[in-house]
Design a protein around this motif. Structure first.
Motif, PDB file in Angstrom:
ATOM      1  N   UNK A 287       0.836  -1.204   0.000  1.00 38.56           N
ATOM      2  CA  UNK A 287       0.000   0.000   0.000  1.00 38.56           C
ATOM      3  C   UNK A 287       0.867   1.248   0.000  1.00 38.56           C
ATOM      4  N   UNK A 288       1.937   1.233   0.802  1.00 36.98           N
ATOM      5  CA  UNK A 288       2.799   2.411   0.933  1.00 36.98           C
ATOM      6  C   UNK A 288       3.471   2.777  -0.383  1.00 36.98           C
ATOM      7  N   UNK A 289       4.022   1.810  -1.111  1.00 39.56           N
ATOM      8  CA  UNK A 289       4.800   2.162  -2.302  1.00 39.56           C
ATOM      9  C   UNK A 289       3.918   2.519  -3.495  1.00 39.56           C
ATOM     10  N   UNK A 290       2.645   2.156  -3.436  1.00 32.73           N
ATOM     11  CA  UNK A 290       1.753   2.471  -4.546  1.00 32.73           C
ATOM     12  C   UNK A 290       1.626   3.959  -4.805  1.00 32.73           C
ATOM     13  N   UNK A 291       1.817   4.747  -3.769  1.00 32.43           N
ATOM     14  CA  UNK A 291       1.738   6.201  -3.942  1.00 32.43           C
ATOM     15  C   UNK A 291       2.867   6.725  -4.825  1.00 32.43           C
ATOM     16  N   UNK A 292       3.950   5.976  -4.927  1.00 32.00           N
ATOM     17  CA  UNK A 292       5.088   6.362  -5.775  1.00 32.00           C
ATOM     18  C   UNK A 292       4.977   5.729  -7.157  1.00 32.00           C
ATOM     19  N   UNK A 293       4.649   4.439  -7.200  1.00 34.27           N
ATOM     20  CA  UNK A 293       4.693   3.718  -8.474  1.00 34.27           C
ATOM     21  C   UNK A 293       3.499   3.972  -9.377  1.00 34.27           C
ATOM     22  N   UNK A 294       2.305   4.119  -8.795  1.00 32.97           N
ATOM     23  CA  UNK A 294       1.100   4.257  -9.615  1.00 32.97           C
ATOM     24  C   UNK A 294       1.116   5.508 -10.499  1.00 32.97           C
ATOM     25  N   UNK A 295       1.449   6.697  -9.975  1.00 32.18           N
ATOM     26  CA  UNK A 295       1.462   7.887 -10.846  1.00 32.18           C
ATOM     27  C   UNK A 295       2.440   7.774 -12.011  1.00 32.18           C
ATOM     28  N   UNK A 296       3.471   6.940 -11.855  1.00 31.26           N
ATOM     29  CA  UNK A 296       4.487   6.785 -12.887  1.00 31.26           C
ATOM     30  C   UNK A 296       4.232   5.573 -13.781  1.00 31.26           C
ATOM     31  N   UNK A 297       3.123   4.847 -13.535  1.00 30.70           N
ATOM     32  CA  UNK A 297       2.795   3.639 -14.305  1.00 30.70           C
ATOM     33  C   UNK A 297       3.908   2.605 -14.263  1.00 30.70           C
ATOM     34  N   UNK A 298       4.554   2.478 -13.112  1.00 30.77           N
ATOM     35  CA  UNK A 298       5.596   1.466 -12.944  1.00 30.77           C
ATOM     36  C   UNK A 298       4.933   0.189 -12.442  1.00 30.77           C
ATOM     37  N   UNK A 299       5.047  -0.907 -13.179  1.00 31.40           N
ATOM     38  CA  UNK A 299       4.397  -2.147 -12.744  1.00 31.40           C
ATOM     39  C   UNK A 299       4.953  -2.634 -11.406  1.00 31.40           C
ATOM     40  N   UNK A 300       4.053  -3.069 -10.553  1.00 29.24           N
ATOM     41  CA  UNK A 300       4.403  -3.685  -9.274  1.00 29.24           C
ATOM     42  C   UNK A 300       3.772  -5.066  -9.244  1.00 29.24           C
ATOM     43  N   UNK A 301       4.582  -6.088  -9.038  1.00 29.41           N
ATOM     44  CA  UNK A 301       4.069  -7.450  -8.891  1.00 29.41           C
ATOM     45  C   UNK A 301       4.261  -7.837  -7.438  1.00 29.41           C
ATOM     46  N   UNK A 302       3.213  -7.632  -6.656  1.00 25.08           N
ATOM     47  CA  UNK A 302       3.286  -7.746  -5.204  1.00 25.08           C
ATOM     48  C   UNK A 302       2.914  -9.145  -4.738  1.00 25.08           C
ATOM     49  N   UNK A 303       3.553  -9.560  -3.635  1.00 29.23           N
ATOM     50  CA  UNK A 303       3.270 -10.868  -3.044  1.00 29.23           C
ATOM     51  C   UNK A 303       2.154 -10.754  -2.013  1.00 29.23           C
ATOM     52  N   UNK A 304       1.100 -10.072  -2.409  1.00 26.84           N
ATOM     53  CA  UNK A 304      -0.060  -9.860  -1.558  1.00 26.84           C
ATOM     54  C   UNK A 304      -1.307  -9.984  -2.423  1.00 26.84           C
ATOM     55  N   UNK A 305      -2.443 -10.209  -1.766  1.00 29.19           N
ATOM     56  CA  UNK A 305      -3.709 -10.084  -2.459  1.00 29.19           C
ATOM     57  C   UNK A 305      -4.172  -8.652  -2.330  1.00 29.19           C
ATOM     58  N   UNK A 306      -5.133  -8.254  -3.164  1.00 28.78           N
ATOM     59  CA  UNK A 306      -5.622  -6.884  -3.077  1.00 28.78           C
ATOM     60  C   UNK A 306      -6.159  -6.627  -1.678  1.00 28.78           C
ATOM     61  N   UNK A 307      -5.695  -5.542  -1.065  1.00 28.86           N
ATOM     62  CA  UNK A 307      -6.028  -5.247   0.317  1.00 28.86           C
ATOM     63  C   UNK A 307      -7.007  -4.106   0.482  1.00 28.86           C
TER      64      UNK A 307
ATOM     65  N   UNK B 256      -6.325   0.306  -3.021  1.00 29.18           N
ATOM     66  CA  UNK B 256      -5.672  -0.493  -4.056  1.00 29.18           C
ATOM     67  C   UNK B 256      -6.553  -0.700  -5.288  1.00 29.18           C
ATOM     68  N   UNK B 257      -7.858  -0.518  -5.133  1.00 24.27           N
ATOM     69  CA  UNK B 257      -8.758  -0.711  -6.272  1.00 24.27           C
ATOM     70  C   UNK B 257      -8.527   0.328  -7.368  1.00 24.27           C
ATOM     71  N   UNK B 258      -7.919   1.448  -7.005  1.00 23.03           N
ATOM     72  CA  UNK B 258      -7.649   2.490  -7.992  1.00 23.03           C
ATOM     73  C   UNK B 258      -6.260   2.352  -8.615  1.00 23.03           C
ATOM     74  N   UNK B 259      -5.504   1.357  -8.185  1.00 21.16           N
ATOM     75  CA  UNK B 259      -4.135   1.179  -8.663  1.00 21.16           C
ATOM     76  C   UNK B 259      -4.105   0.054  -9.699  1.00 21.16           C
ATOM     77  N   UNK B 260      -4.166   0.451 -10.960  1.00 24.16           N
ATOM     78  CA  UNK B 260      -4.321  -0.534 -12.024  1.00 24.16           C
ATOM     79  C   UNK B 260      -3.000  -1.047 -12.572  1.00 24.16           C
ATOM     80  N   UNK B 261      -1.885  -0.718 -11.908  1.00 26.22           N
ATOM     81  CA  UNK B 261      -0.586  -1.227 -12.328  1.00 26.22           C
ATOM     82  C   UNK B 261       0.082  -1.998 -11.187  1.00 26.22           C
ATOM     83  N   UNK B 262      -0.716  -2.390 -10.178  1.00 30.30           N
ATOM     84  CA  UNK B 262      -0.235  -3.222  -9.080  1.00 30.30           C
ATOM     85  C   UNK B 262      -0.889  -4.588  -9.224  1.00 30.30           C
TER      86      UNK B 262
END
Length: 377
Positions: A113-133, A137-143
């Protein structure tokens, strides 16, 4: 020397030279940098370390095969020490200093959740070892999510409780990962004919949960569900004399955690994904490669790490694009058959795991054996 032999030698030499040339070209190209932000120390190290091992195996195999579109892969490893503030600092380094094309990880929900604030605006793909929390996170379409959402985890556990006819179920959960799953599970008991008769929480930092284990046992449950990635609750449940079946999340289905359970590591049912002693056909190649590399069997956290980098490589190879983040996000939104499970990164939860994705194992004397049960919606 016969003409046939001369031609064979010439063909072999040409093939070898071509292979060496291909490898040399790949090695001479600018590497594709992929960040791996994992919890290799702290409370989630038992998960982060195997995730790292799976990623590094994938890197080795990809580069041995010529890299991605002729370029080698360079994985930049960072440890967030199971701390969301540290994760935020480290992701800024990976994104802005190391210029990575994608992030694999984090290991934990809070860090994701914390890093999404950095990666999402830049469209940097994140492949996280978590389920959607959380809802954000529902607004983060590159996680993209490589493990089940917590409601799915809860359903996987309750499905087995129902299968064995457990009506009165106790729950022992930790204050982190377990607390999140319990939040989902607490609303689902009626759907599975289950009454939660004793629910106890212990702190992630706790080295003893005997008092909580005793309270759960005192309710005389038909089964106890453990929601934690720690060995502590299992040892304590056995110490207080619990004889009812124990059903656990996939977070404790690792050989290291089983070893830490000691004598308690017996007759525990896991709703998990990779039973390396008896793998599914889509898992056999990964199991063999990992065993050759490390001399031991893997579990699903190694598989998830492996899948993350392999999925990135597949998307980059398909698109021919190794630098445009928005295009890579778009290319990743598709089904992908991994060693962990069949994903669908185009699904609403950007993971696409289903109840049918679970495999069920029985832990006996430190080894996992497949159970015939298969859950379904």
């Amino acid at each position: 020397m016969s003409l046939k032999k001369i031609l064979w030698m010439a063909t072999t030499a040409a093939t070898l030279q071509t292979g060496l040339a291909t490898t040399a070209v790949a090695q001479s190209q600018e590497p594709i940098r992929i960040g791996a932000l994992l919890s290799t120390t702290g409370g989630l190290a038992g998960l982060g370390i195997p995730q790292r091992d799976g990623i590094l195996l994938a890197q080795k195999l990809i580069n041995a095969d010529g890299g991605i579109n002729g370029r080698p892969v360079e994985v930049i490893l960072e440890d967030d020490a199971t701390n969301p503030d540290a994760a935020l600092t480290k992701v800024n380094t990976l994104v802005h200093s190391q210029k990575v094309a994608a992030i694999i990880g984090p290991t934990g929900i809070a860090q994701t959740v914390a890093i999404g604030s950095v990666t999402q605006p830049l469209n940097i793909p994140v492949l996280a070892f978590t389920g959607m929390g959380p809802a954000v996170e529902k607004s983060r379409d590159c996680v993209f999510h490589l493990t089940p959402a917590q409601e799915l985890n809860a359903k996987g556990l309750l499905a087995y409780a129902k299968e064995i006819g457990a009506k009165r179920v106790g729950v022992l959960h930790d204050s982190g990962y377990g607390q999140v799953i319990w939040g989902a599970m607490s609303k689902l008991g009626g759907d599975y004919g289950v009454e939660f008769v004793g629910v106890e929480k212990f702190e992630l930092s706790a080295t003893d949960a005997t008092a909580q284990a005793a309270k759960v046992k005192a309710t005389e449950p038909d089964a106890v569900i453990v929601l934690s990635s720690l060995a502590t609750p299992f040892r304590n449940l056995r110490q207080v004399g619990l004889t009812a079946p124990i059903i656990s999340v996939h977070g404790t289905a690792t050989y290291d955690i089983v070893k830490a359970m000691g004598a308690a590591a017996d007759n525990i049912i896991h709703a998990e994904f990779l039973i390396a002693e008896d793998p599914q056909p889509y898992q056999t190649d990964f199991v063999a490669a990992y065993q050759k590399e490390h001399g031991q069997l893997p579990k699903h956290f190694e598989a998830a790490g492996y899948d993350a980098l392999m999925a990135i490589a597949a998307a980059m190879k398909k698109s021919g694009d190794t630098g445009t983040n928005g295009e890579l996000c778009k290319e990743l939104r598709a089904p992908y058959q991994g060693a962990f499970a069949l994903y669908d990164f185009s699904a609403e939860d950007l993971g696409g795991l289903k109840l049918e994705s679970f495999n069920y194992s029985l832990l006996t004397n430190g080894k996992f054996s497949r159970l015939p049960f298969k859950a379904s919606e």
